[in-house]
Every structure is written in structure tokens, then in C-alpha cells.
Write a protein that holds these residues in place. Structure first.
Motif, mmCIF file in Angstrom:
data_model
loop_
_atom_site.group_PDB
_atom_site.id
_atom_site.type_symbol
_atom_site.label_atom_id
_atom_site.label_comp_id
_atom_site.label_asym_id
_atom_site.label_seq_id
_atom_site.Cartn_x
_atom_site.Cartn_y
_atom_site.Cartn_z
ATOM 1 N N HIS A 146 -42.695 11.784 1.420
ATOM 2 C CA HIS A 146 -43.203 12.152 2.751
ATOM 3 C C HIS A 146 -43.817 13.559 2.790
ATOM 4 O O HIS A 146 -44.562 13.870 3.713
ATOM 5 N N GLU B 67 -37.683 13.791 6.948
ATOM 6 C CA GLU B 67 -38.610 14.559 6.138
ATOM 7 C C GLU B 67 -39.183 15.753 6.892
ATOM 8 O O GLU B 67 -39.349 15.698 8.094
ATOM 9 N N HIS C 116 -37.774 8.819 -1.369
ATOM 10 C CA HIS C 116 -38.471 8.478 -0.122
ATOM 11 C C HIS C 116 -38.851 9.735 0.658
ATOM 12 O O HIS C 116 -40.016 9.931 1.022
ATOM 13 N N GLU C 117 -37.874 10.582 0.903
ATOM 14 C CA GLU C 117 -38.138 11.757 1.743
ATOM 15 C C GLU C 117 -39.107 12.719 1.055
ATOM 16 O O GLU C 117 -39.935 13.354 1.706
ATOM 17 N N TYR D 56 -40.621 -0.357 7.900
ATOM 18 C CA TYR D 56 -40.268 0.162 6.573
ATOM 19 C C TYR D 56 -40.328 -0.983 5.560
ATOM 20 O O TYR D 56 -41.056 -0.940 4.593
ATOM 21 N N GLU E 195 -44.426 4.916 6.719
ATOM 22 C CA GLU E 195 -43.062 4.602 6.297
ATOM 23 C C GLU E 195 -43.033 3.493 5.246
ATOM 24 O O GLU E 195 -42.249 3.545 4.307
HETATM 25 ZN ZN ZN Z 1 -39.371 7.698 5.893
#
Ligand code: ZN
Length: 611
Positions: A291, A252, A287-288, A391, A321
Motif C-alpha cells: 500500500h 497503511e 499487504h500493508e 479484497y 485493496e
Molecule cells: Zn489493504
């Protein structure tokens, strides 16, 4: 004053970038320069200086002496006028964290190529990005979220950043990548795909737009991007996609992300629906992108600013995370790209992975966060027994916390509110989130006493009460034995009700087809008790030859409690073991909607649909 950089793919065939850095008024004592030891987002010391193959310094047309002070710091001799340091950097790491250059494309992360001018980190940076010399490169263009300072959109030329931190948080791709663009809440987004692929670009743009707007609304509310409404924190955003035969990963940045994926994970023209591989890609994107807020702007206080020379210790990676991992799939559901059943399958598989990690009884998520540098990022054959993923475990803590808040406040509050409160307090200040702030804000926002929850979930290895919490929103959690070695859980067992003999297991993970080589041997399992170790290659069971493909079938003929003779090579020594087989443990989770009662289904709908 402005620090001026210049980067040229000087020898694509030799994977060499030439990178220079010019300081107008260098330190009269002798200017120092350094390359980062790590890249933010990937918590491991990587020593990017190891790829510097030559370095020289010049001032006023004359060579200036430059030497090393330590593994990644250089000092030039005192110079009166502008000082230019020029390096050749070897770039042959096709990962989201490195730099890669060949005759087909170039990609770099700033920490791999841009020298930090010590003491001048806050000054404006300008970088001139040049194409390789030669007719073969005339079609090359540039993708980056760096602000242009003369360069045209997708063109070579000059770009700028307010300071060094911003400069190195903007990767650059150059080549003949495929490109598609869309606007989400008014913000232009690019998808630049490198590598051979047959992706349906239009569909990708459409789906990612829906997902990005869902995430923007999560953080900023329904009026984000509308006239008079709140603005997202980035002016532009770039998805760099490297499509390869087999690969998965992302890193990210504040206004972009680098993604590595299998080309077959991308949707083809004509595909409809979201299959498992496209769902994996969308999960990575989700997910990214999350971030952009959670870790790039909301970040642990120790990251503000990053210490680029050493490990940066925090107990909070579970939040940055893990909470991100919790919302990545949940926001796929809320965006409508996947349905409840698909989401519950993903959640069931996550719980399965948790149940199959013996290390959960040894390492807490707070410890996992702290030791990421030496443990999660540097795994060995014993890692499943010794550690957990912050995670995965962090995402389950987030799930438990969210469901706890929702049920105890009767749906009035949720983890969503906690994240938005964190954003309000820390998102735009640049000061970072102190180690205890999330816990304090969670209590303040919900009015609940959560100390014992956090003590247990973060600082102990007690099991989370997931079954009870899921039941409160009408979801039944069942844990059963795996039906086969490839059964990842998520779905209710396919068994037809007929009683099958119990499956046996040897308590180890294997790799390879030609060889049954043990990669991990689980604590307390039959293989470990028998004396087998990671690295051993099993060649026969009860005098019959086996390999990675046939071992399962051979064992399936036996019942739990039976003892088999195992022949295995340890290094080049043939050894014999008596192994008592065990029944497959109950470590496979399936989730299904059960409770249809009004209160329960209201809570569940608000959780899954975000309303
Ligand atoms: Zn991540």
C-alpha cells in the motif's frame, strides 16, 4: 505560517490525551476547527469527535468562547492574537484505526487527536510530543515516521509535517516497545513491537528486509536503492506491531503501518521455516507495505485530496485493496519466504472463500467498492448472502487479469507492467487515478482488448474463468465438497480413495461451543428452507440434545435427503423445525501443478518467481 500542536498523555490511567492546537493568526471572523469523520484506509464513518470529552480556547492568556457548529466542527469567537484550542481526548480503542492510552503505552492516529484548522490545511504543522508526568514513565520512548524537528531518534520532542494531510498520516507509538531495525534498499526500517511477546527480532528483521526489497524491486526495478538507481518514495519506514492474544488487522500509511497480530503469529527464537501463523503475519506485512505505493501514492482521484467529513465514493477499491491482496501473497512467494506449494494453498483457500459466498451472485466488485461504507464495513447476519469482499473478489479479478495478460501476450506482458505504468503516470503526481484509468492503461500497456473482461469481472456477477486461466499456466484447479466443517481447502483431498458417504450440511454458519447458535443462514440452504434464522440456537436434533461441539457429529450419522426434527430457541421461544439435509456442496478448491510442458512451465515460473 506553522500550526503548532502539542500532545501529552495527561492521564494514562484515565486514557486521556491532552491535545492542543495553536494558530498564530486565526480567522478574524472566528476560527473554525474540525476532527475527521473517518480515517483514510478504513472506509467507514467513525466520528472521531465522539471521543472529545472537553474543549477550551484561549488567546493572550484569556479564555475565548468556543462552540460547536455540527457534530465535529467547532468555531472559536474572534481573537486578535494567537489562538490555542485544547482538548481532552479519550483513547481506549486498541485497534489500528484508533487511539489507545494506558499506563503501559500510548498509540494514536492523527485523525483521532489533531484538529484540522479549516482553511489552513496546507500549512506546515509542528507537533510537540511529551511523555506522561511521573517517574514510572522515564523509560518511555517514541516511534513514528514523522520528520523530527528537534526531537532525537525515538525521543520525545518536536516533529513536523508539510501539511495536515501528512500530519495525520503518521501514527505515533510511545512506551517501552521492543525495537529492531534494518535497511532495505538503503532506507531505514523500524519494527516496534508493543505487548508481551517472545519474537525472534533478528529473524523478523531479516525476513522483512527480504520482503521489503522484493516489493521495492517490483515497483522500481532491480537497481532500486543502488548508486544512480531509482529511490523508493519514503525516507524511513516504521512497522508498528501490537501483539495481543488474538487479533488481526492492519492500516497503511505513507511511511509506516500499524499492525495488530496474535503474539503467537510471530516467530520464536529457534523456529525455522514459515508455519501457517507466521505466514499469516508475513502476508499482513506484505499487504500493508504494498500500500505504500498502491493507495497511499497511487490513489483514487476522489481521494486527492480526501474529503475528511463525508464518505468518499469510488468503484476502485477492488483495485487498491484487491490488487494489493493479490500481490501480498504472490510477493511472499517471489521473495522466497514461501514456496510454490504454500502459495497455491493460499490461492486455493481464497477461491474456496469465494465459492462459499452466495453474495457473489448479487453484488459486483464495483458495487462492493462503492458501498464499502455501508456494507463491507457494516456487516450483519445477511452479509454473506448479499455482498462480496472487494479484497477477496478484487484479488481474484487481479489473478484472472494477470493470467489473461500473461497467456495472451505469451509472457511478454503482465499485470506487473500495468501497475508500473500506473505508477509512472500517477505515482508521483498527487492527482489520483481517474475511475477509468486502470482499464485504459491495461489495454495500452498490453495491446489487448480487455473491455469485455473488465465489464464481466467488475460490472457483472458472472464467474471468472479461473479454471481455464490456471490451466493455461499448468495449474489444475479442483473443486470438491469439504471433508469437514473446518476444511478450508487449498490442498488436495486427503481421502484414501475409499468411497465415503456424502457429508450433510445444514447451510448455516455457527458460533459458540456450548450453544449451536446460527450466525449466518445461507440463501437456499436446508436451514433457511426449514425456517431457521440467524440468532436461533439449536438445542436438539431428533430429540437428542446437541451443542456447538456435538451438532456436526449428530448430523454426520444422517445422509443427504434425510429429514431431521430440529428444536431451537428463537429469543426465548422454543420452536420445532423439519429440516431436509443436503449434501455438502462442491465449494472447496485445491490447486496443484500439473502442466510440465515447456511453454506452460515458463509462463508459470515467470508468474510465480517474477522473472
Ligand atoms: Zn489493504
Amino acid at each position: 505560517m506553522t500550526i503548532r500542536y502539542r500532545i501529552v498523555p495527561k492521564h494514562p490511567e484515565a486514557h486521556l490525551f491532552e491535545v492542543s492546537c495553536t494558530v498564530a493568526a486565526p480567522d478574524p471572523q472566528g476560527q473554525r476547527f474540525a476532527l475527521p469523520a473517518w480515517i483514510p484506509g478504513s472506509y467507514m464513518i467513525r466520528e472521531f469527535a465522539k471521543h472529545v470529552v472537553s474543549i477550551r480556547a484561549e488567546s493572550g492568556g484569556r479564555r475565548v468562547a468556543i462552540g460547536k457548529l455540527d457534530k465535529h466542527t467547532w468555531q472559536a469567537a474572534p481573537a486578535k492574537g494567537a489562538l490555542t484550542v485544547t482538548m481532552e481526548v479519550y483513547a481506549w480503542d486498541l485497534s489500528v484505526r484508533g487511539a489507545h492510552l494506558d499506563t503501559t503505552h500510548g498509540f494514536f492516529n492523527g485523525p483521532c487527536v489533531f484538529l484540522r484548522v479549516l482553511g489552513r490545511e496546507d500549512e506546515r504543522c509542528e507537533v510537540e510530543i511529551l511523555p506522561p508526568a511521573g517517574r514510572g514513565y522515564r523509560e518511555w520512548k517514541v516511534a513514528t515516521a514523522l520528520a523530527p524537528a528537534g526531537a532525537k531518534l525515538y525521543g520525545f520532542g518536536k516533529y513536523a509535517a508539510d501539511d495536515y494531510d501528512e500530519l495525520i498520516d503518521h501514527p505515533v507509538e510511545m512506551g517501552t516497545f521492543a525495537l529492531t531495525t534494518f535497511r532495505a534498499a538503503g532506507v531505514p526500517h523500524d519494527i516496534a513491537i508493543t505487548g508481551r511477546h517472545d519474537a525472534d527480532l533478528e529473524r523478523l528483521g531479516r525476513d522483512l528486509r527480504v520482503l521489503c526489497e522484493t516489493e521495492m524491486r517490483f515497483w522500481h526495478g532491480p537497481r532500486v536503492g543502488k548508486a544512480g538507481g531509482p529511490r523508493p518514495p519514503m525516507k524511513r519506514y516504521v512497522f508498528f506491531v501490537m501483539a495481543v492474544g488474538d487479533g488481526y488487522g492492519g492500516l497503511e500509511h505513507r511511511a509506516s503501518t500499524a499492525l495488530l497480530c496474535a503474539r503467537d503469529d510471530l516467530p520464536r527464537a529457534g523456529d525455522t521455516g514459515v508455519n501457517e501463523s507466521y505466514r499469516r503475519f508475513l502476508g499482513l506485512v506484505s499487504h500493508e507495505y504494498f500500500h505504500t505505493w498502491n493507495v497511499k501514492r497511487l490513489k483514487p482521484a476522489v481521494f486527492a485530496p480526501y474529503d475528511l467529513e463525508h464518505e468518499n465514493y469510488t468503484t476502485l477499491l477492488w483495485a487498491f485493496e484487491g490488487i494489493t491482496s493479490y500481490y501480498d501473497d504472490l510477493l511472499l512467494r517471489r521473495s522466497g519466504l514461501i514456496d510454490d506449494e504454500s502459495y497455491l494453498e493460499l490461492l486455493g483457500r481464497a477461491i474456496t472463500s469465494h465459492l462459499r459466498t452466495p453474495g457473489r451472485k448479487r453484488q459486483t466488485v464495483a458495487e462492493a467498492s462503492w458501498d464499502a461504507w455501508i456494507k463491507y464495513y457494516r456487516q450483519d447476519e445477511n452479509s454473506p448472502n448479499a455482498l462480496v469482499s472487494y479484497y477477496l473478489e478484487g484479488s481474484l479479478v487481479a489473478l484472472a487479469l494477470d493470467l489473461l495478460i500473461r497467456t495472451r501476450t505469451h509472457g511478454r506482458r503482465s499485470l506487473d507492467d500495468v501497475m508500473r505504468a500506473l505508477w509512472k503516470k500517477f505515482g508521483t503526481t498527487g492527482i489520483g487515478v481517474p475511475e477509468t484509468a486502470l482499464e485504459e492503461i491495461a489495454q495500452a500497456v498490453t495491446g489487448l482488448r480487455l473491455k469485455s473482461f473488465f465489464d464481466s469481472a467488475l460490472r457483472s456477477t458472472e464467474e471468472l474463468p479461473l479454471k481455464r486461466l490456471l490451466a493455461a499456466v499448468g495449474i489444475d484447479m479442483q473443486v470438491r465438497a469439504a471433508e469437514s466443517s473446518s476444511d478450508a481447502g487449498g490442498k488436495v483431498a486427503s481421502g484414501d480413495g475409499a468411497r465415503k458417504p456424502a457429508r450433510v450440511v445444514l447451510g448455516a454458519r455457527m458460533s459458540g461451543e456450548n450453544e449451536a447458535k446460527l450466525t449466518n443462514v445461507f440463501d437456499g440452504g436446508p436451514a433457511q428452507i426449514a425456517g431457521l434464522a440467524a440468532g436461533d440456537a439449536i438445542v436438539a436434533v431428533d430429540g437428542l440434545r446437541v451443542n456447538g461441539k456435538t451438532l456436526d457429529a449428530r448430523l454426520a450419522r444422517r445422509t443427504p435427503g434425510a429429514t431431521v426434527k430440529v428444536h431451537a430457541f428463537r429469543r426465548d421461544e422454543l420452536m420445532t423445525f423439519d429440516m431436509k439435509l443436503a449434501a455438502a456442496p462442491a465449494d472447496t478448491c485445491a490447486l496443484a501443478v500439473k502442466g510440465r510442458a515447456g511453454g506452460m512451465s515458463r509462463l508459470r515460473a515467470r508468474w510465480l518467481k517474477g522473472r
